[in-house]
Design a protein around this motif. Structure first.
Motif, mmCIF file in Angstrom:
data_model
loop_
_atom_site.group_PDB
_atom_site.id
_atom_site.type_symbol
_atom_site.label_atom_id
_atom_site.label_comp_id
_atom_site.label_asym_id
_atom_site.label_seq_id
_atom_site.Cartn_x
_atom_site.Cartn_y
_atom_site.Cartn_z
ATOM 1 N N LEU A 237 -8.484 104.109 -17.504
ATOM 2 C CA LEU A 237 -7.935 104.740 -18.703
ATOM 3 C C LEU A 237 -8.853 105.811 -19.274
ATOM 4 C CD1 LEU A 237 -6.491 101.552 -20.459
ATOM 5 C CD2 LEU A 237 -5.250 103.266 -19.130
ATOM 6 N N GLN A 238 -10.148 105.575 -19.243
ATOM 7 C CA GLN A 238 -11.077 106.586 -19.768
ATOM 8 C C GLN A 238 -11.045 107.847 -18.907
ATOM 9 O OE1 GLN A 238 -15.031 105.008 -20.404
ATOM 10 N NE2 GLN A 238 -14.230 103.027 -21.049
ATOM 11 N N ALA A 239 -10.984 107.666 -17.604
ATOM 12 C CA ALA A 239 -10.890 108.820 -16.705
ATOM 13 C C ALA A 239 -9.593 109.583 -16.929
ATOM 14 C CB ALA A 239 -11.011 108.366 -15.253
ATOM 15 N N GLU A 240 -8.507 108.844 -17.172
ATOM 16 C CA GLU A 240 -7.229 109.499 -17.450
ATOM 17 C C GLU A 240 -7.304 110.356 -18.710
ATOM 18 O OE1 GLU A 240 -4.412 105.905 -15.625
ATOM 19 O OE2 GLU A 240 -4.327 106.411 -17.748
ATOM 20 N N ARG A 241 -7.894 109.802 -19.757
ATOM 21 C CA ARG A 241 -8.001 110.560 -21.025
ATOM 22 C C ARG A 241 -8.860 111.808 -20.862
ATOM 23 N NH1 ARG A 241 -7.860 105.213 -23.367
ATOM 24 N NH2 ARG A 241 -10.129 105.001 -23.232
ATOM 25 N N LEU A 242 -9.820 111.748 -19.968
ATOM 26 C CA LEU A 242 -10.719 112.888 -19.760
ATOM 27 C C LEU A 242 -9.973 114.111 -19.221
ATOM 28 C CD1 LEU A 242 -13.769 113.608 -19.911
ATOM 29 C CD2 LEU A 242 -13.917 112.954 -17.498
ATOM 30 N N ILE A 243 -8.948 113.891 -18.392
ATOM 31 C CA ILE A 243 -8.240 115.019 -17.765
ATOM 32 C C ILE A 243 -6.873 115.292 -18.375
ATOM 33 C CG2 ILE A 243 -9.441 114.751 -15.561
ATOM 34 C CD1 ILE A 243 -6.956 113.297 -14.492
ATOM 35 N N ALA A 244 -6.419 114.439 -19.297
ATOM 36 C CA ALA A 244 -5.083 114.609 -19.862
ATOM 37 C C ALA A 244 -4.956 115.942 -20.587
ATOM 38 C CB ALA A 244 -4.776 113.467 -20.822
ATOM 39 N N ASP A 245 -3.872 116.674 -20.265
ATOM 40 C CA ASP A 245 -3.520 117.946 -20.901
ATOM 41 C C ASP A 245 -4.563 119.036 -20.672
ATOM 42 O OD1 ASP A 245 -1.172 116.774 -22.028
ATOM 43 O OD2 ASP A 245 -2.403 115.901 -23.600
ATOM 44 N N ARG A 246 -5.308 118.930 -19.583
ATOM 45 C CA ARG A 246 -6.333 119.923 -19.276
ATOM 46 C C ARG A 246 -6.086 120.537 -17.906
ATOM 47 N NH1 ARG A 246 -12.234 117.564 -20.508
ATOM 48 N NH2 ARG A 246 -12.723 119.779 -20.170
ATOM 49 N N ARG A 247 -6.656 121.707 -17.691
ATOM 50 C CA ARG A 247 -6.649 122.341 -16.377
ATOM 51 C C ARG A 247 -7.834 121.818 -15.559
ATOM 52 N NH1 ARG A 247 -3.695 127.032 -15.464
ATOM 53 N NH2 ARG A 247 -2.563 127.838 -17.283
ATOM 54 N N LEU A 248 -7.591 121.538 -14.310
ATOM 55 C CA LEU A 248 -8.661 121.035 -13.464
ATOM 56 C C LEU A 248 -9.609 122.161 -13.058
ATOM 57 C CD1 LEU A 248 -6.801 118.577 -11.060
ATOM 58 C CD2 LEU A 248 -8.300 117.993 -12.973
ATOM 59 N N ASP A 249 -10.874 121.832 -12.992
ATOM 60 C CA ASP A 249 -11.879 122.702 -12.389
ATOM 61 C C ASP A 249 -12.910 121.784 -11.748
ATOM 62 O OD1 ASP A 249 -13.982 121.979 -14.293
ATOM 63 O OD2 ASP A 249 -12.949 123.260 -15.727
ATOM 64 N N SER A 251 -16.021 121.025 -12.222
ATOM 65 C CA SER A 251 -16.859 120.206 -13.102
ATOM 66 C C SER A 251 -16.054 119.068 -13.736
ATOM 67 C CB SER A 251 -17.502 121.065 -14.186
ATOM 68 O OG SER A 251 -16.515 121.660 -15.020
ATOM 69 N N LEU A 252 -14.790 119.339 -14.089
ATOM 70 C CA LEU A 252 -13.944 118.306 -14.676
ATOM 71 C C LEU A 252 -13.593 117.241 -13.632
ATOM 72 C CD1 LEU A 252 -12.403 117.262 -17.114
ATOM 73 C CD2 LEU A 252 -10.467 118.708 -16.434
ATOM 74 N N ILE A 253 -13.336 117.666 -12.396
ATOM 75 C CA ILE A 253 -13.050 116.713 -11.322
ATOM 76 C C ILE A 253 -14.240 115.779 -11.108
ATOM 77 C CG2 ILE A 253 -12.684 116.509 -8.829
ATOM 78 C CD1 ILE A 253 -10.995 119.068 -9.007
ATOM 79 N N LEU A 254 -15.444 116.340 -11.075
ATOM 80 C CA LEU A 254 -16.645 115.530 -10.888
ATOM 81 C C LEU A 254 -16.827 114.546 -12.044
ATOM 82 C CD1 LEU A 254 -19.233 114.879 -9.330
ATOM 83 C CD2 LEU A 254 -20.354 116.759 -10.568
ATOM 84 N N ALA A 255 -16.623 115.002 -13.263
ATOM 85 C CA ALA A 255 -16.775 114.120 -14.425
ATOM 86 C C ALA A 255 -15.752 112.994 -14.406
ATOM 87 C CB ALA A 255 -16.642 114.942 -15.711
ATOM 88 N N CYS A 256 -14.530 113.316 -14.021
ATOM 89 C CA CYS A 256 -13.478 112.302 -13.954
ATOM 90 C C CYS A 256 -13.789 111.264 -12.879
ATOM 91 C CB CYS A 256 -12.135 112.968 -13.684
ATOM 92 S SG CYS A 256 -10.742 111.817 -13.628
ATOM 93 N N ALA A 257 -14.240 111.706 -11.724
ATOM 94 C CA ALA A 257 -14.583 110.791 -10.635
ATOM 95 C C ALA A 257 -15.704 109.847 -11.055
ATOM 96 C CB ALA A 257 -14.979 111.577 -9.393
ATOM 97 N N ARG A 258 -16.712 110.382 -11.728
ATOM 98 C CA ARG A 258 -17.816 109.543 -12.179
ATOM 99 C C ARG A 258 -17.355 108.543 -13.238
ATOM 100 N NH1 ARG A 258 -22.602 114.173 -12.699
ATOM 101 N NH2 ARG A 258 -23.195 114.171 -10.485
ATOM 102 N N ARG A 259 -16.488 108.987 -14.134
ATOM 103 C CA ARG A 259 -15.994 108.096 -15.184
ATOM 104 C C ARG A 259 -15.177 106.950 -14.568
ATOM 105 N NH1 ARG A 259 -14.975 109.357 -20.516
ATOM 106 N NH2 ARG A 259 -16.717 110.796 -20.201
ATOM 107 N N ALA A 260 -14.329 107.265 -13.607
ATOM 108 C CA ALA A 260 -13.530 106.224 -12.958
ATOM 109 C C ALA A 260 -14.412 105.214 -12.234
ATOM 110 C CB ALA A 260 -12.538 106.848 -11.979
ATOM 111 N N GLY A 291 -7.115 117.755 -4.231
ATOM 112 C CA GLY A 291 -5.854 118.112 -3.588
ATOM 113 C C GLY A 291 -4.865 118.692 -4.565
ATOM 114 N N CYS A 292 -4.822 118.114 -5.762
ATOM 115 C CA CYS A 292 -3.937 118.630 -6.803
ATOM 116 C C CYS A 292 -4.383 120.022 -7.246
ATOM 117 C CB CYS A 292 -3.955 117.671 -7.999
ATOM 118 S SG CYS A 292 -3.004 118.215 -9.412
ATOM 119 N N HIS A 293 -5.683 120.209 -7.417
ATOM 120 C CA HIS A 293 -6.225 121.493 -7.853
ATOM 121 C C HIS A 293 -5.967 122.578 -6.809
ATOM 122 C CE1 HIS A 293 -8.766 124.354 -9.822
ATOM 123 N NE2 HIS A 293 -9.699 124.341 -8.875
ATOM 124 N N ALA A 294 -6.184 122.211 -5.539
ATOM 125 C CA ALA A 294 -5.954 123.208 -4.464
ATOM 126 C C ALA A 294 -4.485 123.550 -4.325
ATOM 127 C CB ALA A 294 -6.508 122.661 -3.142
ATOM 128 N N GLY A 295 -3.615 122.553 -4.577
ATOM 129 C CA GLY A 295 -2.189 122.772 -4.388
ATOM 130 C C GLY A 295 -1.558 123.554 -5.516
#
Length: 295
Positions: A237-249, A251-260, A291-295
């Motif tokens: 849930l914390q990782a989900e909140r980190l990326i909700a309503d945001r554009r991926l980049d 640094s954000l992908i790395l932060a989300c992965a670490r949080r999860a 994959g989502c960011h690249a797509g």
């Protein structure tokens, strides 16, 4: 009471007091209401293995594998309804599942061997309540719900409400899971990652299912579900909140992965250490988002 393949398989161990193969859901609910300690069995792929290895047989068995009422695949305007006795093989062969529940289709493609897929059912995978259940992880990330029936009432449960712990569900002794409802999400993106050299033939050391709605480059309603890293399949849930309503980049992908990876609660066992599992979760979340960011 009728005989069948499951009854033959039970002859190698102490047989149950009763083997029932009802002709309808109503008959099954009647049996569950009046027979104490009855065990519902569909494909039996996990249960029969425990019977053979541990010799633990319940007082009675209720075989629902052939019930026509539990075989349906029905598309509603907002959801795909799947009968509890639909096999993994049927999920893979279904154009409706591929189109309307693609995350579930991906998980089914990584599930077991062809013989196991021909017997294993979606309801059985849920009710077996394994922390590593692949379909359960995908359904959790899909916001799926289940319909549960008894002679007393019918009720709907979210996946997180159904699975309470290893081999434990919220079902009462007289209740039967009859269907799974997967919401149809226009604009959804998804991914499923699972460990193992032969992922379709091994129990996961870790698995991650991801879904979100991509809107104007932003991730809406992201869902990150993890399996085999806690007592039940869980949402990060914390990782989900980190990326909700945001554009991926990156640094954000790395932060989300670490949080999860920090959120999960893995243990050491024969399939891997807790540290290894945490690293897998981080890597899998990163792959899903890349994959989502690249797509």
């Amino acid at each position: 009471m009728k005989g069948g393949p499951a009854r033959e398989a039970l002859r190698a161990v102490n047989p149950p007091t009763g083997y029932f193969r009802p002709d309808s859901v109503a008959d099954a609910l009647e049996i569950l209401a009046r027979v104490d300690q009855a065990r519902v069995v569909a494909g039996g792929t996990d249960w029969m293995l425990s019977v053979r290895t541990q010799g633990q047989v319940p007082a009675a068995v209720v075989d629902i594998f052939r019930l026509e009422e539990l075989q349906g695949l029905i598309r509603h305007p907002d959801a795909l309804e799947i009968g509890a006795a639909v096999t993994v093989a049927r999920l893979l062969a279904s154009a409706e599942v591929a189109r309307d529940a693609p995350l579930l289709a991906q998980a089914a493609d990584r599930f077991g061997s062809p013989p196991v897929r021909s017997r294993a059912t979606i309801g059985g995978n849920l009710c077996n309540a394994s922390p590593a259940a692949d379909l359960t992880v995908a359904l959790l990330a899909s916001d799926a719900t289940v319909e549960v029936a008894s002679r007393r009432c019918r009720r709907s449960l979210a996946i997180r409400e159904l699975v309470l712990g290893p081999r434990r569900t919220a079902l009462a002794s007289d209740e039967l899971l009859v269907s799974v409802r997967v919401p149809i999400r226009p604009g959804a993106v998804w991914a499923f990652q699972k460990s193992g050299r032969r992922p379709a033939l091994e129990i996961s050391a870790a698995a991650v299912a991801f879904s979100a709605v991509l809107q104007d480059g932003h991730l809406r309603e992201p869902r990150i579900a993890c399996g085999a890293v806690a007592p039940t399949p869980m949402r990060a849930l914390q990782a989900e909140r980190l990326i909700a309503d945001r554009r991926l980049d990156p640094s954000l992908i790395l932060a989300c992965a670490r949080r999860a990876a920090a959120e999960v609660e893995p243990i050491d066992d024969v399939r891997g250490s807790a540290l290894y599992r945490r690293r897998l979760v981080g890597a899998f979340v990163s792959r899903c988002l890349e994959g989502c960011h690249a797509g």
